[in-house]
Design a protein around this motif. Structure first.
Motif, PDB file in Angstrom:
ATOM      1  N   ALA A  72      -0.775  -7.322   2.400  1.00  0.00           N
ATOM      2  CA  ALA A  72      -1.423  -6.431   3.315  1.00  0.00           C
ATOM      3  C   ALA A  72      -0.395  -5.226   3.529  1.00  0.00           C
ATOM      4  CB  ALA A  72      -1.607  -7.089   4.688  1.00  0.00           C
ATOM      5  N   ARG A  73       0.711  -5.401   3.429  1.00  0.00           N
ATOM      6  CA  ARG A  73       1.917  -4.580   3.539  1.00  0.00           C
ATOM      7  C   ARG A  73       1.647  -3.412   2.362  1.00  0.00           C
ATOM      8  NH1 ARG A  73       7.214  -3.164   2.037  1.00  0.00           N
ATOM      9  NH2 ARG A  73       8.350  -2.230   3.473  1.00  0.00           N
ATOM     10  N   GLU A  74       1.641  -4.004   1.182  1.00  0.00           N
ATOM     11  CA  GLU A  74       1.173  -3.059  -0.040  1.00  0.00           C
ATOM     12  C   GLU A  74       0.166  -2.179   0.176  1.00  0.00           C
ATOM     13  OE1 GLU A  74       1.289  -5.717  -3.381  1.00  0.00           O
ATOM     14  OE2 GLU A  74       3.268  -6.512  -2.932  1.00  0.00           O
ATOM     15  N   GLN A  75      -1.111  -2.838   0.736  1.00  0.00           N
ATOM     16  CA  GLN A  75      -2.456  -2.341   1.154  1.00  0.00           C
ATOM     17  C   GLN A  75      -2.229  -1.010   2.022  1.00  0.00           C
ATOM     18  OE1 GLN A  75      -5.588  -4.712   1.440  1.00  0.00           O
ATOM     19  NE2 GLN A  75      -5.360  -5.626  -0.612  1.00  0.00           N
ATOM     20  N   LEU A  76      -1.553  -1.215   3.115  1.00  0.00           N
ATOM     21  CA  LEU A  76      -1.043  -0.059   3.949  1.00  0.00           C
ATOM     22  C   LEU A  76      -0.310   0.790   3.161  1.00  0.00           C
ATOM     23  CD1 LEU A  76      -0.959   1.211   6.750  1.00  0.00           C
ATOM     24  CD2 LEU A  76       1.265  -0.051   7.032  1.00  0.00           C
TER      25      LEU A  76
ATOM     26  N   THR B  40     -10.530   2.490   7.878  1.00  0.00           N
ATOM     27  CA  THR B  40     -11.039   2.205   6.449  1.00  0.00           C
ATOM     28  C   THR B  40     -10.930   0.956   6.041  1.00  0.00           C
ATOM     29  OG1 THR B  40     -10.192   4.376   5.705  1.00  0.00           O
ATOM     30  CG2 THR B  40     -10.718   2.532   4.038  1.00  0.00           C
ATOM     31  N   ALA B  41     -12.245  -0.100   5.981  1.00  0.00           N
ATOM     32  CA  ALA B  41     -12.203  -1.431   5.685  1.00  0.00           C
ATOM     33  C   ALA B  41     -11.617  -1.580   4.442  1.00  0.00           C
ATOM     34  CB  ALA B  41     -13.648  -1.987   5.504  1.00  0.00           C
ATOM     35  N   LEU B  42     -10.942  -2.922   4.288  1.00  0.00           N
ATOM     36  CA  LEU B  42     -10.250  -3.016   3.151  1.00  0.00           C
ATOM     37  C   LEU B  42     -10.269  -4.628   2.930  1.00  0.00           C
ATOM     38  CD1 LEU B  42      -6.420  -1.579   4.092  1.00  0.00           C
ATOM     39  CD2 LEU B  42      -8.378  -0.559   2.502  1.00  0.00           C
ATOM     40  N   GLU B  43      -9.708  -5.256   2.086  1.00  0.00           N
ATOM     41  CA  GLU B  43     -10.055  -6.455   1.249  1.00  0.00           C
ATOM     42  C   GLU B  43      -9.970  -7.434   2.796  1.00  0.00           C
ATOM     43  OE1 GLU B  43      -7.805  -9.891  -1.311  1.00  0.00           O
ATOM     44  OE2 GLU B  43      -7.127  -7.973  -1.559  1.00  0.00           O
ATOM     45  N   GLY B  44      -8.721  -7.429   3.393  1.00  0.00           N
ATOM     46  CA  GLY B  44      -8.574  -8.554   4.591  1.00  0.00           C
ATOM     47  C   GLY B  44      -8.465  -8.131   5.731  1.00  0.00           C
ATOM     48  N   GLY B  45      -9.015  -6.679   6.001  1.00  0.00           N
ATOM     49  CA  GLY B  45      -9.100  -6.125   7.342  1.00  0.00           C
ATOM     50  C   GLY B  45      -9.341  -4.690   7.267  1.00  0.00           C
ATOM     51  N   TRP B  46      -8.692  -3.906   8.004  1.00  0.00           N
ATOM     52  CA  TRP B  46      -8.854  -2.499   8.044  1.00  0.00           C
ATOM     53  C   TRP B  46      -7.837  -1.424   8.205  1.00  0.00           C
ATOM     54  CZ3 TRP B  46      -8.462   0.374  12.711  1.00  0.00           C
ATOM     55  CH2 TRP B  46      -8.392  -0.554  13.771  1.00  0.00           C
ATOM     56  N   ALA B  47      -7.838  -0.352   7.845  1.00  0.00           N
ATOM     57  CA  ALA B  47      -6.521   0.537   8.209  1.00  0.00           C
ATOM     58  C   ALA B  47      -6.738   1.578   9.104  1.00  0.00           C
ATOM     59  CB  ALA B  47      -6.189   1.138   6.819  1.00  0.00           C
ATOM     60  N   TRP B  48      -6.030   1.864   9.947  1.00  0.00           N
ATOM     61  CA  TRP B  48      -6.308   3.039  10.707  1.00  0.00           C
ATOM     62  C   TRP B  48      -5.570   4.345  10.292  1.00  0.00           C
ATOM     63  CZ3 TRP B  48      -3.068  -0.711  13.372  1.00  0.00           C
ATOM     64  CH2 TRP B  48      -1.666  -0.294  13.784  1.00  0.00           C
ATOM     65  N   ARG B  49      -5.997   5.611  10.670  1.00  0.00           N
ATOM     66  CA  ARG B  49      -5.224   6.697  10.505  1.00  0.00           C
ATOM     67  C   ARG B  49      -5.345   7.738  11.573  1.00  0.00           C
ATOM     68  NH1 ARG B  49      -6.038   9.749   5.102  1.00  0.00           N
ATOM     69  NH2 ARG B  49      -4.910   7.841   4.350  1.00  0.00           N
ATOM     70  N   ILE B  50      -4.448   7.851  12.477  1.00  0.00           N
ATOM     71  CA  ILE B  50      -4.571   8.680  13.822  1.00  0.00           C
ATOM     72  C   ILE B  50      -3.657  10.031  13.581  1.00  0.00           C
ATOM     73  CG2 ILE B  50      -4.336   8.441  16.193  1.00  0.00           C
ATOM     74  CD1 ILE B  50      -4.466   5.383  16.203  1.00  0.00           C
ATOM     75  N   PRO B  51      -4.425  10.941  13.648  1.00  0.00           N
ATOM     76  CA  PRO B  51      -3.508  12.207  13.429  1.00  0.00           C
ATOM     77  C   PRO B  51      -2.870  12.756  14.942  1.00  0.00           C
ATOM     78  CG  PRO B  51      -5.754  12.777  13.345  1.00  0.00           C
ATOM     79  CD  PRO B  51      -5.448  11.378  13.451  1.00  0.00           C
ATOM     80  N   LEU B  52      -1.665  12.937  14.787  1.00  0.00           N
ATOM     81  CA  LEU B  52      -0.871  13.567  16.163  1.00  0.00           C
ATOM     82  C   LEU B  52      -0.438  14.838  15.349  1.00  0.00           C
ATOM     83  CD1 LEU B  52       1.144  10.648  17.319  1.00  0.00           C
ATOM     84  CD2 LEU B  52      -1.293  11.061  17.788  1.00  0.00           C
TER      85      LEU B  52
END
Length: 496
Positions: free
Chosen positions: A292-296, A260-272
């Motif tokens: 960035a931590r808060e956005q995660l 997911t693209a965010l303001e200053g980068g992107w977030a990953w989600r990987i389901p195990l």
């Protein structure tokens, strides 16, 4: 002084564990069995591995088969799940999404070219509905396709630390010696190569070939031999990541990685199977680290299982990967951000190139090493260009990062490819490509990047016939997906 290539290899020392070290050890122990070559891996308990690379793409199946790993046993040991591709959200503009899936998109050229007729008919959106694995992923379904020619590929999502432990057991069963110890000095040969390693407890390890799997430290190739680092951060400005595991939420288990693209980068989600891996890759040049931590934390869909962990890195590669009697594999050779899950793939490629050199029987000379370096470096650049493509085709202008990547000057190799596509609808491929034409087409279509004009040959197919062909394929895919089992149920049955 340029270190000499070892004339004969009888003893190989691998520096560092983790995925890179133990993948290398397992492959060497398997491929060199019976050749009288001693293999030892040394790692320090004081040095932590990165351990967040939990997603792969289909080439990992080749590696697992090569070292003789049973798929069910592997999945059970690594908390693994299946992966059909990557779901990209908010990359072109906010609110839009597309899949980069591991399946074909129909014929790519001629009057029956699926994408060409799609554009000729003025159809909006990307080509996801024309991709079998993309529709499977969207519906949360999965099954391993029957040979001999499966209609799609798949990869895995797994716990990298568990994978390293799994490979450690396998490698040691096949004769690899495992040494725990902290390296305090690297001893040099008269010609400038590495003669041995001095451990904190006084032990000395000698070898003919040293494989540097020491991660970002690049203890041998970077620190000891001072091999120059080629910085790619002007094209790929992300330089840090927050990583945080969370509890798995609900019964469903998506067979894909989410970016997911965010303001200053992107977030990953990987389901195990037992948890979800989450992270926020960002550029500290464009967003504050704490923000960035808060956005995660805002992206998490389950309760955190640990405090977010901060990782720092620089995108780029060593100028050479093999110098004298030192070869780097993994992060010690370079790093391209995790957007397309290429870290483990690059480890695998380094191992494959090394195995060819060690088993083909030809001379292990300067020319052979030069070929190794040329191929490895070229492949690194090809992947770099593919990752840049995801950024530079954005239509977003809502933050400093997205304005920067939309206007930056591109590498000549990528600029040529994009121009060939824009003007002529040609998906140009160089040598040493990691991603084929379908992958490039997935991103082009997902980012709304289409040729300026259509190939006249497309008009040879009547418009009504073209529309029927597209709809017929989409319907056939929907019918094929409908009876397939849910991903989590298929996994449960496999692992029972």
């Amino acid at each position: 002084m340029n270190p000499a290539v070892p004339a004969r290899i009888q003893r190989i020392v691998i520096v560092g564990g983790g995925s890179a070290g133990w993948m290398t050890a397992a492959a060497l122990a398997t491929g060199l069995r019976g050749k009288g070559i001693d293999i030892e891996l040394v790692e320090s308990e004081q040095v932590a591995t990165v351990g967040v690379g939990e997603a792969t793409f289909p080439s990992i199946l080749n590696y697992n088969r090569m070292v003789g790993i049973d798929e069910t046993e592997f999945l059970r040991a690594t908390d693994g799940t299946f992966k059909l591709g990557i779901f990209f959200h908010d990359w072109r503009v906010k609110g839009e999404h597309y899949f980069h899936s591991f399946g074909d998109l129909g014929q790519l050229a001629g009057p029956h070219a699926l994408w060409g007729q799609h554009r000729r008919l003025g159809l909006a959106g990307n080509l996801d509905h024309q991709s079998l694995p993309a529709v499977m992923a969207r519906e949360g379904r999965f099954v391993v396709a029957e040979p001999p020619k499966p209609p799609y590929d798949y990869a895995y999502q797994f716990d990298a630390a568990l994978y390293a432990a799994f490979l450690r057991r396998l490698a040691m069963q096949r004769g690899v010696r495992h040494t725990l110890g902290h390296i305090v000095d690297v001893q040099r040969r008269p010609d400038g190569g590495v003669a041995g390693l001095l451990l904190a407890d006084g032990r000395q390890l000698t070898g003919d070939l040293f494989i540097d799997c020491s991660g970002f430290r690049s203890l041998l190739l970077g620190q000891t031999l001072a091999e120059p680092f080629l910085d790619y951060s002007h094209w790929l400005p992300v330089d840090a990541a927050w990583a945080c595991p969370t509890e798995r939420v609900g019964e469903a288990l998506p067979p894909y990685t989410r970016a997911t693209a965010l303001e200053g980068g992107w977030a990953w989600r990987i389901p195990l199977r037992s948890r979800t891996g989450n992270g926020h890759v960002f550029s500290s040049r464009f967003i504050d680290v704490e923000k960035a931590r808060e956005q995660l934390l805002q992206q998490l869909d389950g309760a955190p299982l640990a405090e977010p962990r901060l990782l720092r890195f620089t995108t780029g590669q060593r100028q050479r990967f093999w110098v004298g009697n030192v070869l780097a594999i993994g992060l010690s050779s370079g790093f391209l951000e995790p957007l397309e899950s290429t870290s483990i793939y690059l480890i695998q490629c380094g191992i494959s190139r090394l195995m060819v050199q060690l088993t083909e029987g030809g001379p292990l000379d300067d020319e052979a090493v030069a070929r190794f370096n040329e191929g490895a470096a070229t492949q690194f650049r090809r992947i770099r260009d593919f990752i840049i493509l995801h950024y530079c085709t954005t239509a977003r202008r809502d933050s400093a990062l997205w304005r920067h990547v939309a206007s930056m000057e591109l590498p000549d190799t990528l600029a040529f490819k994009m121009e060939a596509w824009r003007r002529f609808g040609v998906v140009h491929q160089y040598d040493e490509e990691a991603f084929g034409t379908t992958s490039w087409l997935s991103v082009y279509s997902g980012m709304g990047c289409w040729p300026e004009c259509a190939d006249p040959v497309l008009d040879e197919l009547p418009r009504q016939e073209a529309a029927q062909a597209l709809e017929g394929r989409a319907q056939a895919i929907r019918r094929a997906v409908e009876p397939l089992p849910a991903h989590h149920r298929y996994l449960a049955d496999r692992l029972r």
